[in-house]
Scaffold this active site. Structure first.
Site, PDB file in Angstrom:
ATOM      1  N   SER A  39      62.157  29.398  45.473  1.00 12.84           N
ATOM      2  CA  SER A  39      61.797  29.106  44.085  1.00 12.84           C
ATOM      3  C   SER A  39      62.763  28.156  43.384  1.00 12.84           C
ATOM      4  O   SER A  39      62.442  27.617  42.331  1.00 12.84           O
ATOM      5  CB  SER A  39      61.670  30.404  43.281  1.00 12.84           C
ATOM      6  OG  SER A  39      62.946  30.938  42.996  1.00 12.84           O
ATOM      7  N   LYS A  83      67.063  32.143  38.819  1.00 15.95           N
ATOM      8  CA  LYS A  83      66.239  31.242  38.006  1.00 15.95           C
ATOM      9  C   LYS A  83      67.148  30.394  37.117  1.00 15.95           C
ATOM     10  O   LYS A  83      68.339  30.637  37.001  1.00 15.95           O
ATOM     11  CB  LYS A  83      65.274  32.027  37.099  1.00 15.95           C
ATOM     12  CG  LYS A  83      64.321  32.936  37.848  1.00 15.95           C
ATOM     13  CD  LYS A  83      63.333  32.182  38.689  1.00 15.95           C
ATOM     14  CE  LYS A  83      62.538  33.135  39.573  1.00 15.95           C
ATOM     15  NZ  LYS A  83      61.918  32.491  40.703  1.00 15.95           N
TER      16      LYS A  83
END
Length: 165
Positions: A33, A76
């Site tokens: 990600s 993230k």
């Protein structure tokens, strides 16, 4: 005499190692990600002190507990701070009406259309690999207490050691 000095140095060394372990830990990244800056299998240094001593800033790469299952850690990038107005349209992200410059994103997600305001004591996070990331677009805002630490450095593999973009 010298034996006491050896024991004193050993105690000081042990305390230093324990304190370092409380402040930092090494974590292995699972998933893609955050590609291309952080790859599956990279080892990163997680700084647990930075958010106790300072504020979370837009652009920080963070390790956080996954809001839907806090036993899992996610990595993230913080895009929105409390009170920020976030707009995503045509693959472009704007914060408070200003288009973000995101050189770390390899491929934008042209399908997401979103407009929201970040709630108090929460953050809006996105993966750098926008087409392959479970992030605030899916699970919403991240409460501050779920942020575990800041990531600035990759320590493995040797060819990729260095600062995170």
């Amino acid at each position: 005499g010298s034996l006491a000095l050896v024991f004193a140095l050993a105690r000081i060394s042990l305390v230093a190692v324990l304190l370092w372990g409380l402040a930092f830990n090494v974590s292995e990244v699972r998933g893609n990600s955050m590609r291309p800056g952080i790859e599956d299998g990279d080892r990163i240094l997680v700084d647990h002190l930075s958010f106790w001593l300072g504020e979370v800033e837009r652009g920080d790469v963070v390790v956080m507990r996954y809001p839907l299952d806090p036993s899992l850690d996610y990595i993230k990038r913080v895009v929105g701070l409390p009170g920020d107005s976030i707009t995503i349209r045509g693959g472009m992200v704007s914060v408070n009406g200003e288009l973000l410059d995101e050189p770390y994103v390899s491929e934008a997600d042209p399908h997401t259309h979103l407009a929201t305001t970040v709630e108090a004591d929460t953050y809006f996070v996105l993966g750098d690999n926008r087409l392959r990331s479970s992030d605030s677009r899916e699970f919403g805002f991240v409460p501050r207490e779920l942020l575990r630490g800041k990531v600035d450095v990759r320590i493995w593999p040797p060819r990729r050691v260095g600062l995170i973009p």
